[in-house]
Design an enzyme around this catalytic site. Structure first.
Site, short mmCIF file in Angstrom:
data_model
loop_
_atom_site.label_atom_id
_atom_site.label_comp_id
_atom_site.label_asym_id
_atom_site.label_seq_id
_atom_site.Cartn_x
_atom_site.Cartn_y
_atom_site.Cartn_z
N ARG A 121 0.55 -1.35 0.00
CA ARG A 121 0.17 -0.19 0.33
C ARG A 121 1.00 1.29 -0.36
O ARG A 121 0.59 2.15 0.09
CB ARG A 121 -0.69 -0.13 1.55
N LYS A 143 2.51 11.21 -10.91
CA LYS A 143 2.20 10.37 -12.10
C LYS A 143 2.62 9.17 -11.94
O LYS A 143 3.90 9.28 -12.22
CB LYS A 143 2.00 11.51 -13.08
N GLU A 185 8.70 18.93 -23.53
CA GLU A 185 8.18 19.22 -22.69
C GLU A 185 8.58 20.95 -22.11
O GLU A 185 7.65 21.32 -21.63
CB GLU A 185 8.07 18.28 -21.85
N LYS A 227 6.99 23.61 -13.58
CA LYS A 227 5.96 21.81 -12.89
C LYS A 227 5.28 22.38 -11.31
O LYS A 227 4.05 21.66 -11.33
CB LYS A 227 6.59 21.27 -13.40
N GLU A 237 -4.59 16.70 -10.21
CA GLU A 237 -5.82 17.35 -11.85
C GLU A 237 -6.93 17.41 -11.45
O GLU A 237 -7.78 16.80 -12.16
CB GLU A 237 -5.09 16.63 -12.31
N ARG A 241 -3.93 21.90 -12.96
CA ARG A 241 -2.55 20.97 -12.89
C ARG A 241 -2.85 20.77 -14.88
O ARG A 241 -1.79 19.98 -15.69
CB ARG A 241 -2.92 19.47 -12.81
N ASN A 245 -1.48 19.26 -19.64
CA ASN A 245 -2.06 18.54 -20.91
C ASN A 245 -1.66 19.00 -21.74
O ASN A 245 -1.79 18.45 -22.93
CB ASN A 245 -3.48 17.75 -20.80
N HIS A 248 -1.90 17.81 -25.70
CA HIS A 248 -1.70 15.89 -25.42
C HIS A 248 -2.39 15.45 -25.96
O HIS A 248 -3.01 14.16 -26.09
CB HIS A 248 -1.53 15.74 -23.96
N HIS A 252 -1.35 12.61 -27.95
CA HIS A 252 -1.78 11.09 -27.95
C HIS A 252 -2.16 10.21 -28.76
O HIS A 252 -2.38 9.17 -29.25
CB HIS A 252 -2.50 11.12 -26.00
N HIS A 264 7.01 9.89 -27.13
CA HIS A 264 6.53 11.12 -27.28
C HIS A 264 6.24 12.81 -26.89
O HIS A 264 5.19 13.25 -27.26
CB HIS A 264 5.98 11.33 -25.30
N1 GLY Z 1 2.78 14.83 -17.73
C1 GLY Z 1 1.78 15.35 -17.38
C2 GLY Z 1 1.51 16.00 -15.41
O1 GLY Z 1 2.50 15.53 -14.94
O2 GLY Z 1 0.24 16.54 -15.20
#
Ligand code: GLY
Length: 361
Positions: A121, A143, A185, A227, A237, A241, A245, A248, A252, A264
């Protein structure tokens, strides 16, 4: 050396950026305690370059580490590889105060982070990113995920690294294509949050492309601070946040249509050019600003069009499979000038199709 914190709900995630810091990683691991078991997850290429150095530093600090490797590439970001990590942790009898250390790029960092999020956990992990894409994006923000056969990053959790240790010297050995991919990025962060940083990219483009150490250290730090600032305000998010994206949604979809044959960052670059076009069509961005974005991406050897023709309708449908879809509506991050964004679900299908069509070679 630069050192700062990302303040998140679970405490703080410490960030250290220093050329050559991997040689002293033992000292940094010690700074967060003396874990009884340390498992280093890496890919076979990165491990052959840095494992001995990292293991020696850990040994000097009295920490014995085991190595677990995966094959390089996005194909390794799956449940089977995750299970292999659990098997390794089980064999090592890794307890709740054990530690995982991710040594590698975004795939290693996402996979290891998710193993850390779920083993017993949740155990601590450290990331030592070795690619530009991981330095400026994947390593920071908590993430973690693996891919599902139906889509990228669909199985995951928010779980922040306790410590992020960035050695910009690792960038010197990266192929030019990987540097460019990471730069996508970096341009994204400048476009969404800091127009001065955009000017900086243009002014220092040749030094960036030459991977000049001081320039790269500054580039990594500025990206991580942008960031960190966003993540501190909206860790999971729920709102802000989502600006990370930018590019993306279409990116994507194209990445997925080409079965991940693109890096990517390359897909994100194509997606950013398309999202900037939508921003201009919506009256949010001026034509010279759109031209400036396209030209900077191209200067960094990034594509603004797909490498081969693709099926417009299939890519359009794929934009609905994105995690940013809410109640059947896609959320678009658009540029409101340079360095600012708006989030909207009110972009017409016909404009989206037009933007996707512009990505045809
Ligand atoms: N790569 C987008 C984020 O970390 O929210």
């Amino acid at each position: 050396m630069t050192q700062f914190n990302l303040d998140i709900s679970r405490g703080a995630c410490e960030i250290v950026i220093e050329g050559g810091v991997l040689e002293h990683i033992g000292k940094w691991v010690q700074s967060i305690g003396t874990p009884p078991v340390v498992v280093i997850c890496s890919d076979t290429t990165v491990a052959s370059m840095y494992f001995d150095q990292v293991a020696a530093s850990l040994q000097n600090a009295g920490v014995h580490a085991l190595l677990h490797t995966i094959e390089p590439g996005d194909e390794s970001k799956n449940i089977n590889e995750l299970t292999r990590i659990y098997d390794c942790l089980a064999d090592a009898r890794c307890p709740r105060d054990g530690l995982l250390l991710a040594l590698g790029g975004g795939v290693v960092s996402d996979l290891t982070g998710f193993a850390a999020a779920t083993w017993m956990r949740g155990i601590d992990y450290i990331t030592c990113p070795t690619t530009l894409e991981a330095d400026v994006d994947a390593a920071i923000g908590g993430k973690t995920a693996v891919n599902h056969t139906s889509g990228k990053n669909l199985i995951g959790a928010f779980h922040h690294a306790r410590l992020i240790v960035v050695d910009p010297q690792c960038l010197r050995t990266l192929p030019a294509r990987d540097i460019s991919s990471g730069l996508a990025e970096s341009v994204k962060h400048a476009l969404i949050a800091d127009s001065d940083f955009l000017d900086w990219h243009e002014r220092l483009a040749s030094s960036i492309l030459a991977v000049e150490p001081a320039t790269m250290a500054e580039l990594v730090e500025r990206n991580m601070r942008i960031k960190a600032n966003v993540v501190e305000q909206d860790e999971k998010e729920h709102g802000l946040r989502a600006i990370l994206n930018f590019g993306h949604t279409i990116g994507h979809a194209i990445e997925s249509w080409f079965s991940y044959g693109l890096r990517h960052g390359e897909a994100v670059s194509i997606g950013m050019a398309a999202a900037a076009f939508i921003s201009r069509e919506e009256g949010l961005l001026a034509e010279p600003q759109l031209r400036r974005i396209r030209s900077l991406l191209q200067q960094f050897a990034l594509p603004i069009k797909a490498p081969h023709p693709f099926d417009l309708e299939e890519v359009h449908q794929l934009t609905y499979g994105d995690k940013k879809v809410k109640a059947g509506k896609r959320l678009w991050v658009l540029l409101n000038g340079l360095g600012e964004t708006v989030i909207t679900d009110k972009v017409s299908d016909s404009l989206v199709r037009e933007a996707i069509q512009l990505c045809q070679p």
